[in-house]
Design an enzyme around this catalytic site. Structure first.
Site, PDB file in Angstrom:
ATOM      1  N   ASP A   1      -3.041  -2.039   9.329  1.00 22.70           N
ATOM      2  CA  ASP A   1      -3.073  -2.020   7.856  1.00 22.70           C
ATOM      3  C   ASP A   1      -3.605  -3.318   7.250  1.00 22.70           C
ATOM      4  O   ASP A   1      -3.744  -3.414   6.025  1.00 22.70           O
ATOM      5  CB  ASP A   1      -1.661  -1.801   7.294  1.00 22.70           C
ATOM      6  CG  ASP A   1      -1.077  -0.436   7.631  1.00 22.70           C
ATOM      7  OD1 ASP A   1      -1.853   0.496   7.909  1.00 22.70           O
ATOM      8  OD2 ASP A   1       0.162  -0.308   7.611  1.00 22.70           O
TER       9      ASP A   1
ATOM     10  N   LYS B   1       0.835  -1.213   0.000  1.00 24.77           N
ATOM     11  CA  LYS B   1       0.000   0.000   0.000  1.00 24.77           C
ATOM     12  C   LYS B   1       0.863   1.254   0.000  1.00 24.77           C
ATOM     13  O   LYS B   1       2.027   1.249   0.437  1.00 24.77           O
ATOM     14  CB  LYS B   1      -0.956   0.032   1.195  1.00 24.77           C
ATOM     15  CG  LYS B   1      -0.295   0.011   2.586  1.00 24.77           C
ATOM     16  CD  LYS B   1       0.114   1.364   3.142  1.00 24.77           C
ATOM     17  CE  LYS B   1       0.828   1.243   4.479  1.00 24.77           C
ATOM     18  NZ  LYS B   1       1.623   2.372   4.881  1.00 24.77           N
TER      19      LYS B   1
END
Ligand code: ATP
Length: 302
Positions: free
Chosen positions: A141, A10
């Site tokens: 995350d 990401k």
């Protein structure tokens, strides 16, 4: 039967950080984007538990633990416990491509991939809501690595909501051999901002740029509250960003808590040109990639 699940790295397009909560976590308002640098996690049946990690030559294998500290092992234990199982049986292997401790959530991607692979291998049929909840316990995350795409993250980042994003954004990621400790960067953020608001800054302008697919507006609104703290701990990173912007990237910034630096470009060709400039300058690990891409998904049924 082997299930191989691919999960993406990401980039935080917006990383707004508030003052620490009572539980010690920082409240975040973040916009994640999954990009096409992915780890693969494979799971096969086995009478016991084993884990191996394969890395490309630019990743030091010593950086990835093989014991119970590996987040894949923790994911296996948590998924098993959720279903009342006390033992974990699988032959697990991770093929890494995401930089370790680079601020691109490689460990989180592996955890998400492991949850999906083991859910199939063990025929658990865990609901999406339960998988997201387990993922949030593993790390802030990890839920995003399950859903992928572009998404808004709140809470400590674990509460994720997809954001419509029809564009293809071209990125260059410049990786570094020596990683950075995420907790150390947050500690320095607290020193720099003793009066931080409990409310992290909003991402409204950036979300508007995504909605209209305007790369210049996106470049202008990229935001990372941890960048100054990362620069203080690693002054070389500011030079890396200045170099990329000088070579034609629309904007460079630190990815998450660093040290990977990411650059938004107007086109794939521009991204390749910026990457070449970094390579010629002697940077060994420079990736050209794009987002958004899918979250953790099964890629083989062999
Ligand atoms: P984030 O962006 O979420 O802060 P990161 O990309 O900076 O994460 P990771 O690559 O997830 O960092 O690694 C952080 C630490 O986690 C490593 O230094 C390593 O000791 C440990 N770790 C545990 N499991 C893994 C894994 N499967 N892959 C990589 N690191 C792992």
């Amino acid at each position: 039967m082997t299930y191989t699940v691919r999960a993406p790295a990401k980039i935080n397009l917006h990383l707004g950080v508030g003052a620490p909560r009572e539980d010690g976590f920082h409240p975040l308002l973040t916009v994640y984007q999954a990009v096409g640098v992915c780890d693969d996690v494979s799971m096969s049946r086995s009478a016991g538990w084993s884990l191996r990690v394969d890395v490309p030559d630019w990743i030091d294998p010593e950086l990835v633990p093989l014991d119970g500290d590996n987040i894949v092992h923790r994911a296996a234990l948590l998924l098993a416990a959720h279903h009342g199982l006390t033992e974990v049986h699988a032959e697990a292997s991770i093929a890494k491509q995401i930089p370790v401790a680079g601020g691109m959530a490689g460990g989180s991607a592996d955890a998400a991939a492991a949850l999906v692979a083991l859910d199939r291998l063990w025929e658990l049929e865990t609901s999406d809501d339960d998988l997201l909840q387990i993922a949030g316990v593993l790390g802030s995350d990890v839920p995003f690595a399950l859903i992928g795409g572009t998404a808004l993250g709140t809470g400590r980042g674990e509460l994720v909501e997809p954001v419509a994003d029809d564009a293809t954004w071209w990125w260059v990621a410049v990786c570094h051999d020596v990683g950075m400790s995420t907790p150390a960067v947050y500690r320095h953020f607290d020193e720099l901002h003793p009066d931080a608001s409990p409310e992290p800054p909003s991402a409204d302008d950036l979300l508007e740029a995504i909605a209209v697919g305007d790369v210049h507006a996106l470049a202008a609104t990229l935001h990372n509250d941890l960048q100054q703290a990362a620069f203080d701990l690693r002054p070389d990173l500011a030079e890396v960003i200045a170099f990329g912007e000088g070579e034609g990237a629309l904007r460079g910034m630190i990815s998450g808590s660093g040290p990977t630096c990411v650059f938004l470009n107007e086109s794939a060709d521009d991204a390749r040109a910026v990457a070449s400039a970094f390579s010629e300058k002697g940077h060994e690990t420079v990736l050209v990639t794009h987002g958004p891409v899918a979250g953790a998904h099964v890629v083989t049924y062999a």
